[in-house]
Design a protein around this motif. Structure first.
Motif, PDB file in Angstrom:
ATOM      1  N   THR A 184       0.830  -1.207   0.000  1.00 24.95           N
ATOM      2  CA  THR A 184       0.000   0.000   0.000  1.00 24.95           C
ATOM      3  C   THR A 184       0.861   1.252   0.000  1.00 24.95           C
ATOM      4  N   HIS A 185       0.241   2.367  -0.390  1.00 25.53           N
ATOM      5  CA  HIS A 185       0.997   3.621  -0.370  1.00 25.53           C
ATOM      6  C   HIS A 185       1.249   4.083   1.058  1.00 25.53           C
ATOM      7  N   ALA A 186       0.421   3.639   2.014  1.00 25.93           N
ATOM      8  CA  ALA A 186       0.682   3.970   3.418  1.00 25.93           C
ATOM      9  C   ALA A 186       2.013   3.366   3.861  1.00 25.93           C
ATOM     10  N   THR A 343     -19.968  -0.027  10.609  1.00 30.41           N
ATOM     11  CA  THR A 343     -18.930  -0.792   9.912  1.00 30.41           C
ATOM     12  C   THR A 343     -17.801   0.172   9.585  1.00 30.41           C
ATOM     13  N   LEU A 344     -16.594  -0.175   9.962  1.00 32.70           N
ATOM     14  CA  LEU A 344     -15.456   0.735   9.834  1.00 32.70           C
ATOM     15  C   LEU A 344     -14.417   0.154   8.887  1.00 32.70           C
ATOM     16  N   SER A 345     -13.958   0.976   7.963  1.00 34.46           N
ATOM     17  CA  SER A 345     -12.927   0.532   7.038  1.00 34.46           C
ATOM     18  C   SER A 345     -12.001   1.694   6.721  1.00 34.46           C
ATOM     19  N   GLY A 346     -10.723   1.395   6.553  1.00 36.19           N
ATOM     20  CA  GLY A 346      -9.750   2.436   6.245  1.00 36.19           C
ATOM     21  C   GLY A 346      -8.477   1.835   5.710  1.00 36.19           C
ATOM     22  N   THR A 370      -8.866  -2.877   7.472  1.00 38.53           N
ATOM     23  CA  THR A 370      -7.711  -2.020   7.242  1.00 38.53           C
ATOM     24  C   THR A 370      -6.836  -2.634   6.168  1.00 38.53           C
ATOM     25  N   ALA A 371      -6.125  -1.789   5.448  1.00 35.79           N
ATOM     26  CA  ALA A 371      -5.206  -2.274   4.425  1.00 35.79           C
ATOM     27  C   ALA A 371      -3.838  -2.586   5.007  1.00 35.79           C
ATOM     28  N   CYS A 372      -3.623  -2.260   6.282  1.00 38.17           N
ATOM     29  CA  CYS A 372      -2.309  -2.429   6.895  1.00 38.17           C
ATOM     30  C   CYS A 372      -2.263  -3.684   7.765  1.00 38.17           C
ATOM     31  N   PRO A 373      -1.083  -4.258   7.946  1.00 41.74           N
ATOM     32  CA  PRO A 373      -0.973  -5.521   8.680  1.00 41.74           C
ATOM     33  C   PRO A 373      -1.066  -5.339  10.187  1.00 41.74           C
TER      34      PRO A 373
END
Length: 381
Positions: A184-186, A343-346, A370-373
């Motif tokens: 991801t870009h993060a 519902t939470l997503s980011g 989340t897209a992060c691990p």
């Protein structure tokens, strides 16, 4: 061309050049992650890709569908004073990245070293990058030059590690940020921020370095890890003041010399938990890293405790800080309850903090995406 390293391809005839060019043309962004990754490993990039796999493991949903990850590294560099950014990649990728960067408010030029199949496979692309870096290295204008390899140069093994580390007093940092290696870009923000921290840490170990622009705090500082809104460090600083501490620089920083201030801290608050490379550098400098953030009643209590313990703050001081802050937080949450299912997503790694606050506020939270691990710094949340 031997000085360019073992990744340089020796071509004896025009037919060899044509054949290699045709083969390389197939390694565009459309070639697929597995083929690009295999090519990169064959070109000597296994160590880099292996480290990325450890730092940024992918979950059950694999890589999220989002913008090119390299945007994260590019954004970090474009927000820094006296830092030149240079991209090496397919023209379509460079166009998209520069367009997105300027859409998000960048007001700086993005350098680009173009290539074709022949310059890629003969090693001429590396020579062109090296020439571009030498042309840019003006110490009156820049503290650092960052060169980013995108997918195709990474898959072809263009060896940015062979660039000079410094030219005319200007630091040179080369990083590979392929879409098939950084999810991801993060997380790509961490790739560049970590590389810069490492460079600055090694400089500081060699001797005196330039003082940060901001005056040194009269108290031990807590460096803040992760991009945040301008008001956040001030609010966190007010909490830290109750512990006899002060907020230090935020990493990613806005100027090279702030990196020295970030390293010169009592401890690090990993507000965003996925900055694996930065954490590695802070820990190499002997700094303790504390996860989570002062969010909500329970989160603030746990964070104050962890920071206080990490900095050897007296027990009565920690308890006094909690007694000062927690009743007001509890009252605020009680005065504004949230009812209903959420519902939470980011994608920036702070979703668990938001989820924790929602639960404390009374929300029926069934799912957080989340897209992060998952990391050791997000365990508490």
């Amino acid at each position: 061309m031997d000085d360019l390293g073992s990744n340089t391809v020796a071509l004896d005839t025009a037919n060899d050049v044509a054949a290699a060019a045709l083969q390389t043309d197939g390694l565009g962004c459309h070639a697929g992650k597995e083929r690009l990754r295999s090519a990169a490993e064959a070109a000597g990039m296994s160590e880099t890709l292996g480290q990325y796999a450890k730092d940024y493991p992918q979950g059950p949903h694999d890589q999220p569908q989002s913008m090119c990850p390299a945007f994260g590294s590019l954004r970090v560099g474009l927000r820094m004073r006296r830092t030149a950014m240079v991209l090496s990649g397919s023209a379509c990728c460079v166009y998209g990245l520069t367009f997105t960067s300027h859409f998000y408010g960048a007001k700086r030029t993005v350098g680009y070293v173009p290539f074709n199949s022949e310059t890629l496979v003969t090693g001429k692309l590396f020579e062109d990058i090296r020439d571009a870096v030498h042309a840019l290295a003006d110490p009156e204008t820049y503290d650092a030059i960052v060169v980013i390899n995108l997918c195709v140069p990474t898959a072809s093994g263009v060896p940015l590690r062979l660039l000079p580390k410094e030219i005319n007093g200007v630091r040179v940092i080369g990083i590979d940020v392929p879409g098939f290696g950084v999810p991801t870009h993060a997380e790509a923000k961490d790739v560049l921020a970590g590389a810069m921290l490492r460079f600055a840490r090694l400089e500081a170990e060699q001797g005196p370095v330039q003082a940060p622009r901001a005056p040194r705090a009269g108290k031990p500082t807590i460096s803040l890890l992760g991009e945040m809104f301008p008001a956040d460090p001030m609010q966190i600083g007010a909490m830290l003041d109750l512990l006899g501490l002060a907020a230090g620089p935020v990493t990613p920083t806005r100027e090279w010399r702030e990196l020295y201030g970030a390293l010169d801290c009592a401890a690090v608050a990993a507000i965003h938990p996925f900055y694996a490379s930065c954490v590695r550098e802070f820990e190499s400098a002997g700094r303790a890293v504390v996860g989570s953030a002062p969010v909500g009643h329970d989160g603030t209590a746990a964070w104050l405790e962890a920071i206080g313990v990490a900095c050897n703050v007296a027990r009565e001081t920690i308890d006094a800080a909690k007694n000062r802050l927690l009743p007001a937080i509890k009252a605020a949450l009680s005065a504004a309850p949230i009812s209903g299912r959420v519902t939470l997503s980011g994608y920036e790694g702070s979703e668990l903090l938001v989820g924790r606050l929602l639960v404390e506020s009374g929300a029926d939270l069934r799912y957080v995406g989340t897209a992060c691990p998952r990391t050791r710094f997000s365990e508490a949340d």
